[in-house]
Design an enzyme around this catalytic site. Structure first.
Site, short mmCIF file in Angstrom:
data_model
loop_
_atom_site.label_atom_id
_atom_site.label_comp_id
_atom_site.label_asym_id
_atom_site.label_seq_id
_atom_site.Cartn_x
_atom_site.Cartn_y
_atom_site.Cartn_z
N CYS A 200 0.76 -1.28 0.00
CA CYS A 200 0.08 -0.12 0.08
C CYS A 200 0.85 1.29 0.11
CB CYS A 200 -0.90 -0.04 1.30
SG CYS A 200 -1.96 1.45 1.16
N CYS B 148 -1.34 1.57 -3.10
CA CYS B 148 -2.47 2.65 -2.94
C CYS B 148 -1.89 4.19 -2.92
CB CYS B 148 -3.27 2.44 -1.54
SG CYS B 148 -3.54 0.56 -1.16
N LYS C 122 0.11 5.29 -6.09
CA LYS C 122 -0.91 5.31 -7.20
C LYS C 122 -1.91 6.62 -6.93
CE LYS C 122 -4.73 2.78 -6.58
NZ LYS C 122 -5.38 1.74 -6.38
N GLY D 288 -8.17 -6.01 -17.62
CA GLY D 288 -9.49 -5.13 -17.40
C GLY D 288 -9.79 -5.07 -16.00
N TYR E 10 -9.11 -3.47 -11.77
CA TYR E 10 -9.01 -2.12 -11.19
C TYR E 10 -7.76 -1.56 -11.42
CZ TYR E 10 -7.07 -3.60 -6.74
OH TYR E 10 -6.30 -4.40 -5.98
N ILE E 11 -6.79 -2.20 -11.17
CA ILE E 11 -5.33 -1.94 -11.48
C ILE E 11 -4.91 -1.41 -12.70
CG2 ILE E 11 -3.06 -2.35 -11.24
CD1 ILE E 11 -3.48 -4.40 -9.05
N GLU F 67 -7.21 1.89 -13.49
CA GLU F 67 -6.72 3.21 -12.83
C GLU F 67 -5.33 3.43 -13.43
OE1 GLU F 67 -8.18 2.12 -8.10
OE2 GLU F 67 -6.07 1.28 -8.76
N HIS G 91 -28.45 20.46 -1.84
CA HIS G 91 -28.56 20.74 -3.06
C HIS G 91 -27.63 22.06 -3.23
CE1 HIS G 91 -30.59 21.61 -7.00
NE2 HIS G 91 -30.60 22.78 -6.72
N GLU H 32 -27.00 14.21 -3.92
CA GLU H 32 -28.56 14.08 -3.52
C GLU H 32 -29.22 13.28 -4.22
OE1 GLU H 32 -30.59 17.81 -4.84
OE2 GLU H 32 -28.72 18.35 -5.77
#
Length: 487
Positions: A43, A48, A51, A176, A178-179, A182, A470, A475
């Site tokens: 990490c 993490c 990155k 394909g 998440y790494i 990203e 708002h 919301e």
């Protein structure tokens, strides 16, 4: 406990191991920790943190473009990697020292060495020292893997991204998940030409398909080329491929005119480390890229730990098998984090480390809670998620799906096509929100807050009772009154 050098010996200096060591020491245990690389683990050093800093750096491209459209007088050039990398390395060095200071401040003995088990209570260090412990905690994490193919070593893995001396002009990303997604977004926004080869028909497999589909659409709209149902079957240095063509090894049909033209262009460019890479796709097409990044999976770090000298059992993926208390088949040995291949997230490893200390050193048996864990994918736009996907929920019970996708005010004002998505998956029987999925800028921040409600078992009616803030994107989570679909 006097029969052992330590009450606890932790193998691995990532977030989970460090937290467990510190908290156990605060309970009066004599603790040691061994790490053969850098304190902080995946990490902090190669995941993490660096990155996310790259995400921050890359996001300014669109911010400056939008600022100009909003009336600001902006002048900016290209992104420069070397000064950013220098600053990045300094920050990682600082964080590593923070981790070291935290351990030293907790009176944890630190061994900068590789540890190997010679029996259930004995640790042999690469420094030559031998230590014994009543309890051993393995927190060695995982590592990215390359596919089993010739010349795979020519491609990078995620660990290598942060070591680049220069940004490539073009990169092919294989995968394909998440790494892959990203880094595709980050590198594209830094000015790199990005193409992705994905074996499946979509990105982010395992995430909500509608949310992942919007991320995919936005990535392609911004200029990232994604080729589905595609992978590579061959790779080599472009210079070697050209030599093979000259010798007749590759026919004109196999090489193709576009590929030869790419090679000519690449030869005139800065070749970088080792030169451009020629790749051949499964459909026979060939291309040349400055770099290839394999983002095709990770494996637990369980080799060369001496586990064969214990009763610790490994699963099919090489992960350490543990029970709900993180205990292995060897009673004196526990394991937490990615090495167990349960939920590969840093906060989860930390929670597992805390539960371990509760169980072993505080006489409070605490199983690890792996239910309803929020997570974020730091693509651009981000995706935040907690709970069941629509597909998972519909397989389990009848549900109502509340969903809206729209252009947020900030981009709509500029007539930009960017879209966001807010989605709730709700049980028809109990009205409980089973899943929440957000695709939007700062979705990671939003899902942390929404995750509290979902974890508490909030119903759709309770979401509706909350007054909207708002004008905001989020919301919509409390204003959707009619299901878009049910099933």
């Amino acid at each position: 406990m006097a029969d052992f050098d330590y009450d606890l010996f932790v193998i691995g200096g990532g977030s989970g191991g460090v937290r467990a060591a510190r908290v156990a020491a605060s309970e009066g245990a004599k603790v040691a920790l061994a790490e053969d690389s850098r304190l902080g683990g995946t990490c902090v050093i190669r995941g993490c943190v660096p990155k996310k800093l790259m995400v921050f750096a890359s996001s300014y491209r669109e911010t400056m473009q939008e600022a100009a459209d909003y009336g600001w007088d902006c002048t900016y050039g290209e992104f420069s990697w070397p000064p950013f990398q220098k600053k990045l390395n300094s920050e990682l060095d600082r964080l590593e020292q923070v981790y070291r200071g935290l351990l030293e401040g907790s009176d944890v003995d630190i061994f900068d060495a590789r540890a190997e088990l010679s029996d259930p209570h004995t640790i042999e260090l690469s420094s030559g020292e031998i230590k014994t412990a009543k309890h051993i905690l393995i927190a060695t994490g995982g590592h990215p893997v390359r596919p089993q193919m010739e010349n795979a070593h020519l491609g990078m893995v995620s660990d290598d991204i942060f070591k680049m001396e220069q940004l490539p002009k073009s990169i092919l990303i294989i995968g394909g998940g998440y790494i892959a997604c990203e880094f595709a977004c980050v590198l594209h926004n830094m000015g790199v030409e990005v193409e992705m080869f994905i074996r499946k028909s979509g990105i982010l497999r395992g995430f909500d398909e509608e949310a992942a589909g919007l991320v995919s659409e936005m990535m392609q709209q911004k200029g990232i080329k994604i080729r589905f149902g595609t992978t590579i079957v061959e790779m080599k240095r472009a210079a070697d491929a050209e030599d093979d063509e000259r010798k007749g090894t590759n026919s004109d049909a196999a090489m193709g005119a576009p590929a030869r033209e790419d090679m000519k262009v690449k030869e005139e460019a800065d070749e970088g480390e080792g030169g451009p890479i020629w790749v051949k796709a499964a459909n026979g097409e060939t291309r040349v890229f400055d770099q290839v990044l394999f983002a095709t999976g990770r494996k637990p770090n369980t080799s060369d730990l001496g586990l064969e000298n214990t009763d610790v059992k490994l699963g099919r993926a090489g992960e350490i098998e543990v029970d709900e208390y993180s205990q292995t088949a060897q009673p004196s040995i526990y394991a937490i984090g990615d090495v167990t291949d349960r939920v590969a997230l840093t906060p989860v490893a930390i929670r597992e480390g805390m539960a371990f200390v509760e169980t072993v050193f505080k006489s409070n048996p605490t199983p690890v809670d792996h239910e309803l864990i929020p997570s974020a994918v730091f693509t651009q736009p981000e995706m935040g998620t907690i709970g069941m996907t629509e597909e998972e929920a519909m397989e389990q019970e009848p549900v109502d799906v509340y969903c809206t996708s729209f252009r947020p005010m900030q981009q709509a004002f500029l007539d930009r096509p960017d879209r966001v998505l807010m989605k709730l998956v709700v049980s028809q029987e109990t009205d409980r929100v089973l899943g929440c999925h957000i695709v939007a800028p700062a979705a990671g921040e939003m899902i942390q807050m929404a995750g509290i409600a979902v974890k508490m078992g909030a119903t759709k009616a309770q979401f509706d009772q909350v007054c909207a803030v708002h004008p905001t994107m989020s919301e919509e989570l409390v204003t959707m009154k009619t299901p878009m679909r049910s099933g």
